[in-house]
Write an enzyme that holds these catalytic residues in place. Sequence first.
Site, PDB file in Angstrom:
ATOM      1  N   GLN A 287      32.685  -1.033  24.726  1.00  0.00           N
ATOM      2  CA  GLN A 287      33.163   0.107  25.520  1.00  0.00           C
ATOM      3  C   GLN A 287      31.983   0.957  25.982  1.00  0.00           C
ATOM      4  O   GLN A 287      31.071   1.226  25.208  1.00  0.00           O
ATOM      5  CB  GLN A 287      34.117   0.965  24.679  1.00  0.00           C
ATOM      6  CG  GLN A 287      35.385   0.243  24.253  1.00  0.00           C
ATOM      7  CD  GLN A 287      36.406   0.112  25.377  1.00  0.00           C
ATOM      8  OE1 GLN A 287      36.212   0.592  26.495  1.00  0.00           O
ATOM      9  NE2 GLN A 287      37.500  -0.562  25.090  1.00  0.00           N
ATOM     10  N   TYR A 316      42.493  -9.740  22.727  1.00  0.00           N
ATOM     11  CA  TYR A 316      41.373  -9.248  23.548  1.00  0.00           C
ATOM     12  C   TYR A 316      40.479  -8.379  22.663  1.00  0.00           C
ATOM     13  O   TYR A 316      40.196  -7.225  22.971  1.00  0.00           O
ATOM     14  CB  TYR A 316      41.889  -8.449  24.761  1.00  0.00           C
ATOM     15  CG  TYR A 316      42.982  -9.149  25.523  1.00  0.00           C
ATOM     16  CD1 TYR A 316      42.671 -10.042  26.549  1.00  0.00           C
ATOM     17  CD2 TYR A 316      44.322  -8.938  25.203  1.00  0.00           C
ATOM     18  CE1 TYR A 316      43.674 -10.699  27.243  1.00  0.00           C
ATOM     19  CE2 TYR A 316      45.324  -9.597  25.889  1.00  0.00           C
ATOM     20  CZ  TYR A 316      44.999 -10.474  26.908  1.00  0.00           C
ATOM     21  OH  TYR A 316      46.003 -11.121  27.594  1.00  0.00           O
ATOM     22  N   GLU A 337      39.794 -13.589  21.092  1.00  0.00           N
ATOM     23  CA  GLU A 337      38.867 -13.158  22.143  1.00  0.00           C
ATOM     24  C   GLU A 337      38.271 -14.406  22.784  1.00  0.00           C
ATOM     25  O   GLU A 337      37.983 -15.381  22.090  1.00  0.00           O
ATOM     26  CB  GLU A 337      37.789 -12.266  21.499  1.00  0.00           C
ATOM     27  CG  GLU A 337      36.485 -12.116  22.251  1.00  0.00           C
ATOM     28  CD  GLU A 337      36.626 -11.425  23.596  1.00  0.00           C
ATOM     29  OE1 GLU A 337      37.307 -10.386  23.687  1.00  0.00           O
ATOM     30  OE2 GLU A 337      36.050 -11.951  24.576  1.00  0.00           O
ATOM     31  N   ASP A 385      44.542  -5.135  24.496  1.00  0.00           N
ATOM     32  CA  ASP A 385      43.564  -4.367  25.284  1.00  0.00           C
ATOM     33  C   ASP A 385      43.012  -5.312  26.346  1.00  0.00           C
ATOM     34  O   ASP A 385      41.846  -5.691  26.310  1.00  0.00           O
ATOM     35  CB  ASP A 385      42.453  -3.858  24.344  1.00  0.00           C
ATOM     36  CG  ASP A 385      41.451  -2.967  25.050  1.00  0.00           C
ATOM     37  OD1 ASP A 385      41.649  -2.655  26.240  1.00  0.00           O
ATOM     38  OD2 ASP A 385      40.457  -2.579  24.408  1.00  0.00           O
ATOM     39  N   CYS A 412      43.363  -0.637  31.045  1.00  0.00           N
ATOM     40  CA  CYS A 412      42.358  -0.079  31.956  1.00  0.00           C
ATOM     41  C   CYS A 412      42.838  -0.201  33.403  1.00  0.00           C
ATOM     42  O   CYS A 412      42.061   0.005  34.325  1.00  0.00           O
ATOM     43  CB  CYS A 412      41.011  -0.774  31.760  1.00  0.00           C
ATOM     44  SG  CYS A 412      41.062  -2.536  32.076  1.00  0.00           S
TER      45      CYS A 412
HETATM   46  N1  SAH Z   1      39.276  -4.364  22.372  1.00  0.00           N
HETATM   47  C1  SAH Z   1      37.865  -4.535  22.658  1.00  0.00           C
HETATM   48  C2  SAH Z   1      37.607  -5.306  23.968  1.00  0.00           C
HETATM   49  C3  SAH Z   1      38.412  -4.902  25.154  1.00  0.00           C
HETATM   50  S1  SAH Z   1      37.820  -5.471  26.714  1.00  0.00           S
HETATM   51  C4  SAH Z   1      37.172  -3.203  22.691  1.00  0.00           C
HETATM   52  O1  SAH Z   1      37.815  -2.159  22.778  1.00  0.00           O
HETATM   53  O2  SAH Z   1      35.941  -3.185  22.611  1.00  0.00           O
HETATM   54  C5  SAH Z   1      38.709  -6.931  26.980  1.00  0.00           C
HETATM   55  C6  SAH Z   1      38.187  -8.132  26.238  1.00  0.00           C
HETATM   56  O3  SAH Z   1      39.057  -9.219  26.584  1.00  0.00           O
HETATM   57  C7  SAH Z   1      36.785  -8.573  26.600  1.00  0.00           C
HETATM   58  O4  SAH Z   1      36.049  -8.728  25.420  1.00  0.00           O
HETATM   59  C8  SAH Z   1      36.987  -9.928  27.305  1.00  0.00           C
HETATM   60  O5  SAH Z   1      35.949 -10.834  27.028  1.00  0.00           O
HETATM   61  C9  SAH Z   1      38.290 -10.402  26.707  1.00  0.00           C
HETATM   62  N2  SAH Z   1      39.127 -11.325  27.480  1.00  0.00           N
HETATM   63  C10 SAH Z   1      39.272 -11.415  28.817  1.00  0.00           C
HETATM   64  N3  SAH Z   1      40.202 -12.322  29.136  1.00  0.00           N
HETATM   65  C11 SAH Z   1      40.683 -12.822  27.960  1.00  0.00           C
HETATM   66  C12 SAH Z   1      41.674 -13.788  27.622  1.00  0.00           C
HETATM   67  N4  SAH Z   1      42.372 -14.412  28.549  1.00  0.00           N
HETATM   68  N5  SAH Z   1      41.897 -14.019  26.320  1.00  0.00           N
HETATM   69  C13 SAH Z   1      41.212 -13.369  25.343  1.00  0.00           C
HETATM   70  N6  SAH Z   1      40.253 -12.465  25.611  1.00  0.00           N
HETATM   71  C14 SAH Z   1      40.003 -12.183  26.901  1.00  0.00           C
END
Ligand code: SAH
Length: 454
Positions: A287, A316, A337, A385, A412
């Site tokens: 973040q 995610y 992830e 997320d 977001c």
């Molecule tokens: N919850 C974490 C990351 C949120 S950002 C935080 O707050 O730090 C969203 C994340 O989803 C990123 O790390 C991205 O790499 C991942 N992502 C994107 N598409 C995805 C998918 N289809 N399946 C799993 N993860 C995914």
Amino acid sequence: MNVAKTPVAKNEELTVTVEDLTYEGMGVAKLDGYPLFIEGALPGEQAVIRVTKADKKYAFARLVNLLTTSPDRVTPRGRAYTQTGIAPLQHLAYPAQLAFKATQIRNLYQKAHLDVPVLATLGMAQPFGYRNKAQIPVRDVNGQATTGFYKRRTHELVPLEDFYIQDPKIDAAVLVVRDLMRRYQVPAYDEANNRGVIRHIMVRRGYFSHQMMIVLVARTWAVPYLDELVAGITAALPEVVSVILNLNERATNVILGKKTRVLYGTPDLEDTLLGSRFRISPLSFYQVNPQQTEVLYTEAIRRAGLTGHEVVIDAYSGIGTISLTMAKHAKKVYGVEVVPEAVADARENAKLNGIENAEFVVGKAEDVMQQWKDQGLHADVLMVDPPRKGLAPEFVAAVGVMLPPKIVYVSCNPATLARDLVALQGFGYRADATQPVDMFPQTTSIESVTVLTR
Ligand code: SAH
């Protein structure tokens, strides 16, 4: 050929009253229902504008002169921040920015016939200098390596030294690298011909740890004067714990390549969030507004209502920031992830914090969620997320079978949030309220947390 006449012509000057603000922060005026989008104009303002582009259905215009000004107008920091899209709301007073963000969500909910209250946006006391990460393009301008930002929708570099919304220590670090490139005449990337060497300078700085990582994104592993660059960086910036070379050979808009080489120090940097330690490698998501991330996570965790007995899925999960914070208040946390480096970070971060009740899987959330559903995994709380595109249909389908009693949705992008809430309502979920948290002051990005229960 059918040449349709447009209601206004390019370069025409008009006097209009601005009625609205788009989700991109453009003022909207209407001529008999025909919308004109005006950069830098605010609702309620009367203005003389000049048409810059006229289409059948809409036109773009620029401000020539304001006849009346909105009480919410503040003196902008500089035109470059609007041109580049760094701070498209810089001319709007901060309380009005917070109201704008809540209103955007309300409008989308109304369109989707969602009856979910939207609370007042939680903002920052100091809404600038907040970003802990920068990815700055380097180009040759008049024979000199130059850093700045692209004009929106172009690849035209606007030279900048003060990036306004970034940690000022990051701005200073970018200039150190730029000046070293000038001193040793290290060639900047030449986009038109896919030649030259240094494409971007990425900097991350731990807000709490003050550790800094510099990533040089280069077109070739061979970088002239590389040792001198690294020595110059570490001499000038004592906070630097890591200098990384990232290889990106392709002619592409994607900033980072997949391969990295450690030039100095550690392969990652450490920061803390809500009392836990996190190691962050260069390709992992982290973040960008650490102060507001704590506010957002605190809201998400409070609303999840954890008592220590719950099984939680964190979809995610990135480097595990939410998972590991929740693991302290839950029985077990499963994270999923898609970026393998981020999952490796999450596993290491679990160890670093002595957390043994969190497991992380590499994969697409939509695939792994289907597998978990097939294996009969039951979750009490599902934390999501997702990136801007929201939840995949397969993911939503698996939720409809697993039916976790509670879903915490960190979003977001309110457009995909509204879409997904409608789908989840179809499975009998009800959302209590949406809490916007301003993670990106001066920009139009809108982050929020919503809890659904069945
Ligand atoms: N919850 C974490 C990351 C949120 S950002 C935080 O707050 O730090 C969203 C994340 O989803 C990123 O790390 C991205 O790499 C991942 N992502 C994107 N598409 C995805 C998918 N289809 N399946 C799993 N993860 C995914």
